[in-house]
Design an enzyme around this catalytic site. Structure first.
Site, mmCIF file in Angstrom:
data_model
loop_
_atom_site.group_PDB
_atom_site.id
_atom_site.type_symbol
_atom_site.label_atom_id
_atom_site.label_comp_id
_atom_site.label_asym_id
_atom_site.label_seq_id
_atom_site.Cartn_x
_atom_site.Cartn_y
_atom_site.Cartn_z
ATOM 1 N N THR A 1 37.059 34.947 27.307
ATOM 2 C CA THR A 1 36.998 33.043 27.292
ATOM 3 C C THR A 1 38.143 33.004 28.883
ATOM 4 O O THR A 1 38.984 33.364 28.363
ATOM 5 C CB THR A 1 37.148 32.659 25.721
ATOM 6 O OG1 THR A 1 36.979 33.345 24.960
ATOM 7 C CG2 THR A 1 37.817 31.451 25.946
ATOM 8 N N PHE B 1 40.755 29.887 29.233
ATOM 9 C CA PHE B 1 41.515 29.169 28.458
ATOM 10 C C PHE B 1 41.716 28.132 29.819
ATOM 11 O O PHE B 1 42.002 28.449 30.851
ATOM 12 C CB PHE B 1 42.160 29.535 27.776
ATOM 13 C CG PHE B 1 42.085 30.137 26.963
ATOM 14 C CD1 PHE B 1 42.691 29.655 25.402
ATOM 15 C CD2 PHE B 1 42.012 31.543 26.821
ATOM 16 C CE1 PHE B 1 42.092 30.277 24.111
ATOM 17 C CE2 PHE B 1 41.262 32.349 25.562
ATOM 18 C CZ PHE B 1 42.061 32.204 24.153
#
Ligand code: PEP
Ligand code: MN
Length: 657
Positions: free
Chosen positions: A548, A550
């Site tokens: 992921t 960020f």
């Protein structure tokens, strides 16, 4: 010996206990061990444990099972993080030290410092006093060499580490070096350990070529018992029957020492193998095995080196190694430490068209995690243990004061209202795609800029309450993103009901609180640890390459958009995020993309989002590369503005690989 203190101990009882132990010949050190406050008592003191256990404020007395105490994990559960100026070693980061074997001249150390810094080294190494096997070889430039090295370290923003070979030199050296190195040959020179430990500065302790792990940790104990708190252990190969390589790197020493001790462990692949062509391979193996960093020999002209030329990397080889480490780090749950460049150092500064002062190379002090003040708070959405919190720790450090808020929008609000200086939100996942809510929030909050990005590897676990088992599960709670990322695993259990909730940390907290053995959560291992959940199955994401990305955000006008937080980046920004809309006519998006293409700008992402209140009209959110020439980039952005209806520059930052 460890004295566990009662929760309600008074200051007077504590003081009495300390003097009781010191008077009996112990060195006392107070610290926290998990939930408990303890006093570690080391030294040759004599005391009856049962007598001690009766003193007011003492919960219990435990003898450590190891001959070293201050260095043992039994005395301190948390990792020690050694701080040397802007550099931290230990925890969830990989810190790389580089430089020549020996300082040979001012020019040589300056040239080496420039190139290793450019590739991302955070500390400069080099010997001023060289312990050579032969008395006829180059012995180092002595204090003059150290002066050159300090000058180079200061010029390029890197603290220095250098070997001290004799007690006689230690006092003069302490004025110049920020970290002492005790070499392999001197690991058991106890007078040297006592002298250097008493100075109190950080010490990098090499493992002796024939030392056992226990002997090595006992040498660390000498340093800690003499006064310093900061010891970095360095595995550099041991002597075995094998002669092909200079030494034999004891890879398994890394996980062993990390289990036995809280001290950071780094690896010196150069002295371990002694062959340039193999140094990088072995360095990557060390990172994969859990090393907290490396110390690598790099020389601008290894063929001319006065010592250890055959094992010194060429600058280009070191640059490639750093890139490989950056790519490998998230696989082992770590981030390559980048320290911000000082203003003097950052020759290139990319300013954004929308915010002329935005995103220079960062400030000298890093400034992201500087204590508990509200102004240095970093906001994340979710409860303790959420992946956003892990990203926050990776980006801003373990000490960063954190503000947990209930939603992504609340992260933007907290930053806008000044409750937090930075925020961190997920933007996209490599399996499940974009988190559109955050793209939309960047558009709705024009005063918020992107200041950095961070890629986190996501490993999901099925977590139950303490009495659950996988057979009992009927309901699974998590954020919709983890459901999407664990699709294949969940498809194998069609009878389970999926209950979406706000974040993974909160999901685990709620199922543990509820105590129902039929309800599980999907979250990371850390969330299970924090909330006392039981891991029923680990690694349930559909593909292990699950990352992921960020974004770190800050207020545009607050001055914080000017700086890239420490840990997120170093060097000039090389990536920017922009948002634009195009006229509703044929070829308008094509015309925009053509401007980028002709300007040599790489488009790494293009996302379209509906414009609120304008049905069937879209905003384009794009991530673009920033080329070396800042002027060329600005010219392309100006050109692009002419082709768009609405153009917004969200921020320039350093890309995470
Ligand atoms: C060095 O790092 O310069 C060195 C001499 O290493 P070691 O003590 O591990 O041989
Ligand atoms: Mn060397």
């Amino acid at each position: 010996m460890v004295v566990v203190l009662s929760k309600n101990i008074t200051q007077a009882d504590k003081d009495r206990l300390r003097s009781y132990l010191s008077e009996r010949g112990f060195t006392v050190r107070e610290q926290n061990f998990g939930e408990d406050a303890i006093i570690g008592a080391t030294g040759k003191g004599i005391v009856e444990a049962h007598e001690l256990a009766l003193l007011p404020g003492v919960e219990r007395v435990a003898q450590t099972s190891k001959p070293y105490e201050l260095a043992s994990r039994e005395t301190q559960a948390e990792d020690t993080i050694v701080t040397i100026g802007p550099v931290k070693i230990g925890g969830s980061r990989i810190s790389v030290i580089a430089g020549p074997c020996a300082v040979e001249s001012r020019e040589q150390i300056m040239e080496t410092a420039a190139c290793v810094r450019e590739s991302g080294a955070v500390m400069l190494r080099g010997g001023a006093y060289k312990p050579r096997s032969s008395p006829y070889t180059f012995q180092g430039l002595g204090i003059k060499g150290l002066e050159y090295m300090r000058e180079a370290g200061d010029a390029y923003g890197m603290p220095i580490v250098t070997e001290v070979v004799s007690t006689e030199f230690a006092d003069a050296m302490k004025e110049l070096t920020q970290c002492f190195q005790i070499g392999a040959r001197n690991m058991q020179n106890y007078e040297l350990l006592k002298k250097v430990g008493a100075i109190g500065k950080p010490v990098l302790l090499k493992r002796g070529p024939s030392a056992t792990i226990e002997e090595w940790l006992l040498s660390a104990e000498y340093l800690l018992a003499s006064g310093t708190k900061d010891v970095i252990l360095c595995e550099r190969g041991i002597r075995t029957f094998e002669t092909y390589t200079r030494n034999t790197l004891d890879i398994s020493a890394i996980p062993v020492v990390k289990k036995l001790s809280h001290l950071p462990v780094i690896v010196d692949p150069s002295h371990a193998v002694g062959i340039r062509g193999m140094v990088s391979t072995v360095a990557l193996a060390a990172i994969a095995a859990g090393a907290d960093g490396l110390t690598v020999e790099v020389h601008p002209h290894p063929e001319l080196a006065l010592s250890d030329g055959p094992q010194s990397l060429y600058p280009e080889q070191f640059e490639k190694l750093m890139r490989d480490i950056e790519a490998l780090a998230p696989v082992v749950g770590k981030e390559l430490l980048r320290t911000p460049r000082s203003r003097a150092e950052s020759a290139i500064s990319v300013t954004s068209p929308a915010a002329p002062e935005a995103a220079t190379g960062g400030a000298a002090d890093g400034g992201a995690a500087d204590g508990g003040a509200a102004s240095s708070m970093v906001a994340f959405s979710g409860e303790r243990g959420a992946f956003a919190e892990q990203a926050l720790v990776r980006a801003f450090g373990e000490d960063a004061p954190r503000l947990a808020v209930p939603s992504f929008q609340a992260v933007f609000d907290a930053v806008l209202e000044g409750k937090a200086r930075y925020g961190i939100v997920p933007m996209e996942n490599s399996l499940a795609g974009s988190i559109h809510e955050n793209y939309d929030l960047f558009i709705r909050y024009p005063d918020i800029a992107v200041v950095g990005e961070l890629k986190l590897r996501i490993v999901h676990c099925l977590i139950g309450s303490p009495d659950s088992s996988i057979e009992k599960i009927r309901v699974v709670r998590s954020h919709p993103q983890p459901f999407a990322q664990c699709r294949e695993f969940l498809d194998k259990h069609p009878g389970w009901t999926l209950e979406p909730c706000g974040d993974t940390g909160g999901a685990v907290a709620s199922i543990v609180r509820g105590g129902d053995p039929t309800v599980a959560a999907i979250a990371g291992e850390i969330a299970a640890k924090i909330h006392g959940g039981k891991i029923l199955k680990a690694g349930i994401e559909t593909n292990p390459l699950n990352y992921t990305r960020f974004a770190a955000l800050a207020r545009r006008d607050g001055g914080d958009a000017d700086r890239i937080p420490a840990g997120l980046a170093a060097g000039a920004p090389n990536k920017a995020s922009i948002v634009f809309s195009t006229p509703n006519e044929p070829g308008s998006l094509f015309a925009c993309l053509q401007v980028l293409s002709e300007g040599g700008i790489n488009l790494s992402k293009l996302e379209s989002r509906p414009i609120p209140g304008k049905p069937w009209r879209y905003l384009f959110y794009a991530d673009v590369s920033i080329p070396e020439s800042e002027d060329a980039f600005h010219a392309v952005m100006e050109e692009l503005k002419k082709k768009t209806e609405d153009f917004r520059f969200l921020g320039a930052y350093r890309a995470s690989l």
